[in-house]
Design an enzyme around this catalytic site. Structure first.
Site, short mmCIF file in Angstrom:
data_model
loop_
_atom_site.label_atom_id
_atom_site.label_comp_id
_atom_site.label_asym_id
_atom_site.label_seq_id
_atom_site.Cartn_x
_atom_site.Cartn_y
_atom_site.Cartn_z
N GLU A 1 -5.16 3.43 -7.09
CA GLU A 1 -4.21 2.43 -6.61
C GLU A 1 -4.33 1.18 -7.49
OE1 GLU A 1 -4.99 0.52 -2.78
OE2 GLU A 1 -2.92 1.01 -2.32
N CYS B 1 0.82 -1.22 0.00
CA CYS B 1 0.00 0.00 0.00
C CYS B 1 0.86 1.26 0.00
CB CYS B 1 -0.93 -0.02 1.19
SG CYS B 1 -0.09 -0.43 2.70
P1 NAD Z 1 -10.27 -5.59 0.98
O1 NAD Z 1 -10.69 -4.28 1.54
O2 NAD Z 1 -11.12 -6.20 -0.04
O3 NAD Z 1 -10.09 -6.67 2.12
C1 NAD Z 1 -9.38 -6.43 3.32
C2 NAD Z 1 -10.02 -7.24 4.42
O4 NAD Z 1 -11.36 -6.79 4.60
C3 NAD Z 1 -10.13 -8.74 4.12
O5 NAD Z 1 -9.93 -9.46 5.32
C4 NAD Z 1 -11.56 -8.89 3.66
O6 NAD Z 1 -12.08 -10.17 3.87
C5 NAD Z 1 -12.27 -7.87 4.53
N1 NAD Z 1 -13.54 -7.39 4.00
C6 NAD Z 1 -13.95 -7.31 2.70
N2 NAD Z 1 -15.20 -6.84 2.64
C7 NAD Z 1 -15.61 -6.59 3.92
C8 NAD Z 1 -16.80 -6.08 4.50
N3 NAD Z 1 -17.85 -5.72 3.76
N4 NAD Z 1 -16.85 -5.95 5.84
C9 NAD Z 1 -15.80 -6.30 6.61
N5 NAD Z 1 -14.65 -6.80 6.12
C10 NAD Z 1 -14.55 -6.94 4.79
O7 NAD Z 1 -8.80 -5.34 0.47
P2 NAD Z 1 -7.83 -6.39 -0.20
O8 NAD Z 1 -8.19 -6.47 -1.63
O9 NAD Z 1 -7.81 -7.63 0.59
O10 NAD Z 1 -6.42 -5.65 0.02
C11 NAD Z 1 -5.94 -4.73 -0.86
C12 NAD Z 1 -6.21 -3.32 -0.39
O11 NAD Z 1 -5.75 -3.10 0.93
C13 NAD Z 1 -5.48 -2.30 -1.20
O12 NAD Z 1 -6.36 -1.25 -1.54
C14 NAD Z 1 -4.39 -1.79 -0.28
O13 NAD Z 1 -3.92 -0.52 -0.47
C15 NAD Z 1 -5.00 -1.91 1.04
N6 NAD Z 1 -3.94 -2.05 2.04
C16 NAD Z 1 -3.65 -1.00 2.88
C17 NAD Z 1 -2.64 -1.11 3.81
C18 NAD Z 1 -2.27 -0.02 4.75
O14 NAD Z 1 -1.58 -0.25 5.72
N7 NAD Z 1 -2.68 1.20 4.54
C19 NAD Z 1 -1.95 -2.31 3.92
C20 NAD Z 1 -2.27 -3.35 3.07
C21 NAD Z 1 -3.29 -3.21 2.14
#
Ligand code: NAD
Length: 462
Positions: A369, A279
């Site tokens: 992103e 990220c």
């Molecule tokens: P995502 O938001 O789809 O999923 C992240 C987590 O949220 C997963 O465990 C998923 O199961 C859960 N989730 C999904 N929908 C949900 C809902 N409706 N309610 C509650 N939980 C839910 O993201 P991803 O595709 O897994 O990860 C990639 C994204 O994460 C990228 O946009 C990246 O930038 C971001 N990211 C940010 C950081 C940071 O520290 N700022 C670190 C890593 C990733």
């Protein structure tokens, strides 16, 4: 790969409430390597009850004892480093040396830092005629992504436990085996039953149930801005604490006085590392017009060197998402100078390290992103324009500035709307606060700032 068929709740592996499972796929060869239970609201409820029951005892445990348990947890993570690295490689696809050094190595540093902080943090302070107590918030619902599967877990669980909170974790569905290994480590470190609980499952089912659970006091989420916005809304409506670590679109600003080759090479390595699934990756490289073509040539050559050595992206879904951004870059007129749509391998979710030149700040690939190995190189005419471009997205998570003199780079960095900036390739610091300005999030992780997220204050006046 070893997979548990239950949830880790109240200090033991218990059968899941439902029968549904999630397949775990190795992104290198697209083979199923395991299955874990797909948790439901009932599993989440069991886990939250266990965390609630454990809370008073853990909150009352002297910080030095909590510190000792965290040190024991760190020692287990050290002892099982190889197994952790192999598991991350199997479910995330990252090359083994990277998994060993980063995916298994960084969590050891972070767990160790909280073992020390728990022992030394001022949980009590005097302010004039008051004594202020920093008390644990309560039961934490932690929701983590797949990109740094263990780091994201430890960056929430270690400070929460150091603060005296108890935790229910819902890890990403793509990387649940690493989360199960972490639960094993918690058990081996002999943490009291219920202080850490694991529910595997899908985001919209188990994740949402956890975020909405009325007996969760604080939701700590790392993931996409879209889901974060939703979780923030739910938490806000319930007047509940929330921490959001979201996306980024960080700028790597190369000032004209910088060592161009070093800045470009480190910049490309930063974007390609973990297949661009970081990220805080510096996915926009800002180069002065006088050095622009030189930088493009260096970046294209650096990216071409990587080939398939960076590993695949995590899933077929992620690959098609990244590919659609590459298509958009071409369609909007950016110049492809390395990589592109052609995959370096027949099988697996591989994407060629890709570099676009002639990217303008308003293009989709310069604003959104991508979360894949794709770098955009943007031209600037003067410093004012560089600041405008660097700050011209909805995000503000990280960044980098390069200049001959540190003072010049620092002066520029102070003008960036972003949570952290690496000066001339400054190293990762596990004690420095990590988190975003603007839509990159709310709150901070790591170090003492990360610990204070899990505390609330009580003032006694005398
Ligand atoms: P995502 O938001 O789809 O999923 C992240 C987590 O949220 C997963 O465990 C998923 O199961 C859960 N989730 C999904 N929908 C949900 C809902 N409706 N309610 C509650 N939980 C839910 O993201 P991803 O595709 O897994 O990860 C990639 C994204 O994460 C990228 O946009 C990246 O930038 C971001 N990211 C940010 C950081 C940071 O520290 N700022 C670190 C890593 C990733």
């Amino acid at each position: 790969m070893k997979a548990h068929h239950g949830m880790y709740i109240g200090g033991e592996w218990r059968p899941a409430a439902g029968a549904d499972t999630i397949e775990v796929v190795n992104p290198v060869d697209e083979q199923v390597i395991g299955r874990v239970p797909a948790g439901t609201a009932a599993d989440v409820d069991h886990a939250v009850r266990a965390a609630r029951a454990a809370f008073p005892g853990w909150a009352a445990t002297p910080p030095a004892e909590r510190a000792a348990k965290l040190a024991a947890l760190r020692d287990v993570l050290v002892a099982r480093k190889e197994e952790i690295a192999e598991t991350v490689t199997a479910e995330l696809g990252s090359p083994l040396p990277f998994s060993q050094a980063v995916h298994a190595g960084v969590p050891v540093l972070v767990a160790g830092s909280y073992a020390e902080l728990a022992a030394t943090y001022a949980f009590e302070e005097k302010v004039g005629n008051s004594t202020v107590y920093h008390e644990p918030v309560g039961v934490v619902g932690a929701i983590t992504p797949w990109n740094y599967p263990l780091h994201q877990i430890v960056a929430k669980v270690a400070p929460a436990l150091a603060a005296g909170c108890t935790v229910v974790l819902k890890p990403a569905e793509d990387t649940p085996l690493t989360a199960q290994l972490f639960a094993e480590a918690v058990a081996e470190a002999d943490l009291p039953a219920g202080v850490f609980n694991l529910v595997t499952g899908l985001g919209p089912v188990a994740g949402q149930a956890l975020a909405e659970h009325p007996d969760v006091d604080l939701v700590s989420f790392t993931g996409s801005t879209a889901v974060g916005r939703r979780i923030g809304g739910t938490a806000g409506a319930a007047v509940k604490r929330v921490a959001l670590e979201l996306g980024g679109k960080s700028a790597n600003v190369i000032l004209p006085s910088a060592d161009l080759a070093k800045a470009v090479n480190v910049g490309v390595a930063n974007v390609m590392s973990n297949s661009g699934q970081t990220c805080s990756a510096w996915t926009r490289m800002l180069v002065h017009t006088s050095q622009y073509e030189g930088a493009v040539g260096l970046a294209a050559a650096a990216a071409a060197k990587y080939g398939d050595r960076i590993g695949p992206v995590v899933s077929a879904k992620q690959r098609s998402r990244v590919r659609s951004y590459i298509e958009k870059g071409v369609a909007e007129g950016a110049r492809l100078v390395a990589g592109g749509l052609e995959s370096p391998r027949e099988h697996g979710y591989f994407i060629s390290p890709t570099v676009f030149a002639d990217v303008t700040p308003d293009m989709t690939i310069a604003q959104e992103e991508i979360f894949g190995p794709v770098l955009s190189i943007i031209r600037y005419e003067d410093e004012e324009e560089a600041v405008r471009i660097a700050n011209g997205t909805v995000y503000g998570l990280a960044g980098a500035v390069w200049a001959a003199e540190e003072a010049e780079a620092v002066a520029f960095a102070r003008r960036l709307d972003t949570g952290q900036v690496d000066i001339n390739g400054g190293r990762f610091n596990p004690l420095a606060p990590f988190g975003g300005y603007k839509q990159s999030g709310v709150g901070r992780e790591l170090g003492s700032h990360g610990l204070s997220e899990y505390l609330q204050t009580k003032s006694l006046q005398f």
